[in-house]
Design a protein around this motif. Sequence first.
Motif, PDB file in Angstrom:
ATOM      1  N   LEU A  77       0.838  -1.195   0.000  1.00  8.55           N
ATOM      2  CA  LEU A  77       0.000   0.000   0.000  1.00  8.55           C
ATOM      3  C   LEU A  77       0.877   1.250   0.000  1.00  8.55           C
ATOM      4  O   LEU A  77       1.025   1.935   1.013  1.00  8.55           O
ATOM      5  CB  LEU A  77      -0.927  -0.020   1.217  1.00  8.55           C
ATOM      6  CG  LEU A  77      -1.915  -1.200   1.274  1.00  8.55           C
ATOM      7  CD1 LEU A  77      -2.713  -1.155   2.569  1.00  8.55           C
ATOM      8  CD2 LEU A  77      -2.856  -1.152   0.076  1.00  8.55           C
ATOM      9  N   LEU A  78       1.461   1.550  -1.137  1.00  9.65           N
ATOM     10  CA  LEU A  78       2.253   2.765  -1.268  1.00  9.65           C
ATOM     11  C   LEU A  78       1.329   3.944  -1.551  1.00  9.65           C
ATOM     12  O   LEU A  78       0.358   3.817  -2.302  1.00  9.65           O
ATOM     13  CB  LEU A  78       3.259   2.632  -2.408  1.00  9.65           C
ATOM     14  CG  LEU A  78       4.343   1.557  -2.276  1.00  9.65           C
ATOM     15  CD1 LEU A  78       5.292   1.643  -3.459  1.00  9.65           C
ATOM     16  CD2 LEU A  78       5.109   1.689  -0.976  1.00  9.65           C
ATOM     17  N   SER A  79       1.641   5.078  -0.962  1.00 11.51           N
ATOM     18  CA  SER A  79       0.859   6.275  -1.229  1.00 11.51           C
ATOM     19  C   SER A  79       1.186   6.798  -2.629  1.00 11.51           C
ATOM     20  O   SER A  79       2.160   6.370  -3.261  1.00 11.51           O
ATOM     21  CB  SER A  79       1.179   7.352  -0.196  1.00 11.51           C
ATOM     22  OG  SER A  79       2.513   7.822  -0.369  1.00 11.51           O
ATOM     23  N   ALA A  80       0.385   7.730  -3.113  1.00 16.90           N
ATOM     24  CA  ALA A  80       0.629   8.320  -4.434  1.00 16.90           C
ATOM     25  C   ALA A  80       1.989   9.005  -4.467  1.00 16.90           C
ATOM     26  O   ALA A  80       2.722   8.910  -5.461  1.00 16.90           O
ATOM     27  CB  ALA A  80      -0.477   9.314  -4.769  1.00 16.90           C
ATOM     28  N   ARG A  81       2.351   9.689  -3.384  1.00 16.97           N
ATOM     29  CA  ARG A  81       3.644  10.371  -3.321  1.00 16.97           C
ATOM     30  C   ARG A  81       4.789   9.364  -3.313  1.00 16.97           C
ATOM     31  O   ARG A  81       5.803   9.546  -3.997  1.00 16.97           O
ATOM     32  CB  ARG A  81       3.719  11.247  -2.067  1.00 16.97           C
ATOM     33  CG  ARG A  81       5.073  11.955  -1.900  1.00 16.97           C
ATOM     34  CD  ARG A  81       5.307  12.965  -3.025  1.00 16.97           C
ATOM     35  NE  ARG A  81       4.598  14.208  -2.763  1.00 16.97           N
ATOM     36  CZ  ARG A  81       4.544  15.224  -3.612  1.00 16.97           C
ATOM     37  NH1 ARG A  81       5.130  15.110  -4.796  1.00 16.97           N
ATOM     38  NH2 ARG A  81       3.883  16.329  -3.313  1.00 16.97           N
ATOM     39  N   GLU A  82       4.634   8.281  -2.560  1.00 19.42           N
ATOM     40  CA  GLU A  82       5.681   7.257  -2.513  1.00 19.42           C
ATOM     41  C   GLU A  82       5.876   6.601  -3.870  1.00 19.42           C
ATOM     42  O   GLU A  82       7.006   6.337  -4.294  1.00 19.42           O
ATOM     43  CB  GLU A  82       5.338   6.209  -1.454  1.00 19.42           C
ATOM     44  CG  GLU A  82       5.460   6.727  -0.029  1.00 19.42           C
ATOM     45  CD  GLU A  82       4.794   5.825   0.992  1.00 19.42           C
ATOM     46  OE1 GLU A  82       4.992   6.058   2.198  1.00 19.42           O
ATOM     47  OE2 GLU A  82       4.063   4.895   0.600  1.00 19.42           O
ATOM     48  N   LEU A 115       9.161   6.625  -6.170  1.00 22.32           N
ATOM     49  CA  LEU A 115       9.702   5.354  -6.655  1.00 22.32           C
ATOM     50  C   LEU A 115       9.983   5.412  -8.158  1.00 22.32           C
ATOM     51  O   LEU A 115      10.955   4.824  -8.644  1.00 22.32           O
ATOM     52  CB  LEU A 115       8.727   4.220  -6.343  1.00 22.32           C
ATOM     53  CG  LEU A 115       9.258   2.780  -6.399  1.00 22.32           C
ATOM     54  CD1 LEU A 115      10.486   2.623  -5.516  1.00 22.32           C
ATOM     55  CD2 LEU A 115       8.170   1.821  -5.964  1.00 22.32           C
ATOM     56  N   VAL A 116       9.153   6.133  -8.885  1.00 20.24           N
ATOM     57  CA  VAL A 116       9.378   6.311 -10.327  1.00 20.24           C
ATOM     58  C   VAL A 116      10.694   7.062 -10.562  1.00 20.24           C
ATOM     59  O   VAL A 116      11.479   6.709 -11.454  1.00 20.24           O
ATOM     60  CB  VAL A 116       8.199   7.074 -10.974  1.00 20.24           C
ATOM     61  CG1 VAL A 116       8.544   7.463 -12.407  1.00 20.24           C
ATOM     62  CG2 VAL A 116       6.941   6.223 -10.952  1.00 20.24           C
ATOM     63  N   PHE A 117      10.957   8.089  -9.755  1.00 19.83           N
ATOM     64  CA  PHE A 117      12.220   8.817  -9.864  1.00 19.83           C
ATOM     65  C   PHE A 117      13.402   7.915  -9.525  1.00 19.83           C
ATOM     66  O   PHE A 117      14.443   7.952 -10.182  1.00 19.83           O
ATOM     67  CB  PHE A 117      12.225  10.039  -8.932  1.00 19.83           C
ATOM     68  CG  PHE A 117      11.513  11.238  -9.489  1.00 19.83           C
ATOM     69  CD1 PHE A 117      12.130  12.065 -10.404  1.00 19.83           C
ATOM     70  CD2 PHE A 117      10.214  11.543  -9.089  1.00 19.83           C
ATOM     71  CE1 PHE A 117      11.478  13.184 -10.923  1.00 19.83           C
ATOM     72  CE2 PHE A 117       9.545  12.647  -9.599  1.00 19.83           C
ATOM     73  CZ  PHE A 117      10.180  13.477 -10.514  1.00 19.83           C
ATOM     74  N   HIS A 164      10.228   9.602   3.006  1.00 19.31           N
ATOM     75  CA  HIS A 164       9.398   8.806   2.101  1.00 19.31           C
ATOM     76  C   HIS A 164      10.132   7.546   1.650  1.00 19.31           C
ATOM     77  O   HIS A 164       9.533   6.466   1.563  1.00 19.31           O
ATOM     78  CB  HIS A 164       9.003   9.641   0.876  1.00 19.31           C
ATOM     79  CG  HIS A 164       7.886  10.610   1.129  1.00 19.31           C
ATOM     80  ND1 HIS A 164       6.655  10.211   1.623  1.00 19.31           N
ATOM     81  CD2 HIS A 164       7.802  11.953   0.943  1.00 19.31           C
ATOM     82  CE1 HIS A 164       5.866  11.269   1.730  1.00 19.31           C
ATOM     83  NE2 HIS A 164       6.534  12.340   1.335  1.00 19.31           N
ATOM     84  N   VAL A 165      11.429   7.690   1.356  1.00 17.23           N
ATOM     85  CA  VAL A 165      12.218   6.538   0.898  1.00 17.23           C
ATOM     86  C   VAL A 165      12.281   5.463   1.992  1.00 17.23           C
ATOM     87  O   VAL A 165      12.146   4.268   1.714  1.00 17.23           O
ATOM     88  CB  VAL A 165      13.629   6.980   0.480  1.00 17.23           C
ATOM     89  CG1 VAL A 165      14.518   5.752   0.220  1.00 17.23           C
ATOM     90  CG2 VAL A 165      13.574   7.851  -0.766  1.00 17.23           C
ATOM     91  N   LYS A 166      12.447   5.894   3.237  1.00 15.90           N
ATOM     92  CA  LYS A 166      12.460   4.934   4.344  1.00 15.90           C
ATOM     93  C   LYS A 166      11.128   4.192   4.442  1.00 15.90           C
ATOM     94  O   LYS A 166      11.094   2.984   4.706  1.00 15.90           O
ATOM     95  CB  LYS A 166      12.762   5.659   5.658  1.00 15.90           C
ATOM     96  CG  LYS A 166      14.202   6.126   5.787  1.00 15.90           C
ATOM     97  CD  LYS A 166      14.431   6.847   7.106  1.00 15.90           C
ATOM     98  CE  LYS A 166      15.865   7.316   7.226  1.00 15.90           C
ATOM     99  NZ  LYS A 166      16.097   8.067   8.501  1.00 15.90           N
ATOM    100  N   ASN A 167      10.037   4.919   4.242  1.00 19.81           N
ATOM    101  CA  ASN A 167       8.709   4.278   4.278  1.00 19.81           C
ATOM    102  C   ASN A 167       8.549   3.282   3.134  1.00 19.81           C
ATOM    103  O   ASN A 167       7.954   2.210   3.300  1.00 19.81           O
ATOM    104  CB  ASN A 167       7.614   5.340   4.208  1.00 19.81           C
ATOM    105  CG  ASN A 167       7.479   6.132   5.502  1.00 19.81           C
ATOM    106  OD1 ASN A 167       7.832   5.650   6.568  1.00 19.81           O
ATOM    107  ND2 ASN A 167       6.976   7.341   5.405  1.00 19.81           N
ATOM    108  N   ILE A 168       9.083   3.643   1.961  1.00 21.01           N
ATOM    109  CA  ILE A 168       9.030   2.737   0.812  1.00 21.01           C
ATOM    110  C   ILE A 168       9.799   1.456   1.124  1.00 21.01           C
ATOM    111  O   ILE A 168       9.317   0.341   0.875  1.00 21.01           O
ATOM    112  CB  ILE A 168       9.604   3.416  -0.444  1.00 21.01           C
ATOM    113  CG1 ILE A 168       8.681   4.548  -0.907  1.00 21.01           C
ATOM    114  CG2 ILE A 168       9.804   2.407  -1.581  1.00 21.01           C
ATOM    115  CD1 ILE A 168       9.274   5.424  -1.993  1.00 21.01           C
ATOM    116  N   VAL A 216       3.818  -2.368  -9.037  1.00 22.61           N
ATOM    117  CA  VAL A 216       3.746  -0.953  -8.683  1.00 22.61           C
ATOM    118  C   VAL A 216       4.379  -0.103  -9.775  1.00 22.61           C
ATOM    119  O   VAL A 216       3.904   0.986 -10.086  1.00 22.61           O
ATOM    120  CB  VAL A 216       4.458  -0.691  -7.339  1.00 22.61           C
ATOM    121  CG1 VAL A 216       4.476   0.796  -7.015  1.00 22.61           C
ATOM    122  CG2 VAL A 216       3.749  -1.459  -6.229  1.00 22.61           C
ATOM    123  N   LEU A 217       5.468  -0.624 -10.373  1.00 20.10           N
ATOM    124  CA  LEU A 217       6.121   0.046 -11.498  1.00 20.10           C
ATOM    125  C   LEU A 217       5.802  -0.722 -12.772  1.00 20.10           C
ATOM    126  O   LEU A 217       5.956  -1.941 -12.822  1.00 20.10           O
ATOM    127  CB  LEU A 217       7.655   0.082 -11.306  1.00 20.10           C
ATOM    128  CG  LEU A 217       8.188   1.011 -10.231  1.00 20.10           C
ATOM    129  CD1 LEU A 217       9.689   0.824 -10.099  1.00 20.10           C
ATOM    130  CD2 LEU A 217       7.881   2.468 -10.557  1.00 20.10           C
TER     131      LEU A 217
END
Length: 221
Positions: free
Chosen positions: A159-164, A168-170, A194-198, A219-220
Amino acid sequence: MRGQLLLVGHEGPMRARLRGILTVLDYTAGALCFANTIEEACARLEQGPLDMALVNTCLPDGSGIDLIRRLRGRSADLPVVVVSSPGTDAEIVGALIAGATGYLLEERDDTELTVSLRGALRGGTPIDPFIAKRLLAALVPKHAPTEAKLAAAGSAKPLLSARETEILVFINKGSTNREIADALSLSRLTIESHVKNIYKKLAVKTRTQAIFEARAYGVLN
């Protein structure tokens, strides 16, 4: 100011090639350290910090995967890039799981290796296209029915957020935290959070692992 780089298991022509490539990246001969074995590499790490380690997977006293694991255990932030001949699928996946931040092939020309290593020094995750193709084939076998692939990808999707997902795309493009922060007009500390949460949601420890786990989950794209 450039620090030092560690090259492990590269001899003869390949060592000379890497020396020339790294000179283009502003590393003088005196900034390059060479080790032939796992023990020599670990001993060098005790002498001070390194900018990056370039590891051949074939070493006389053990597996390059073991070395990657030990290097990352002693210095969690040290970029470790495999520069080797193509290994088996198990060796490739094993190196990435152990903490390799990139996987490049010796057979590529100097220009390709230069670009990839420059990206690695900037925090990117360079993966040779041939290696990426094999990894994707291993994650999604060709013989699996389309419905089964979709079910496998969606059954345990994190469950990644839209921002996460955006971040992740970057990461997938090889962007550093600073570059992501600039692109999204956020602070670097916010991006790091955010990266830590990912990492936590994907149960990974490196950017390379996050990319491949995200692809496995769908997700990608």
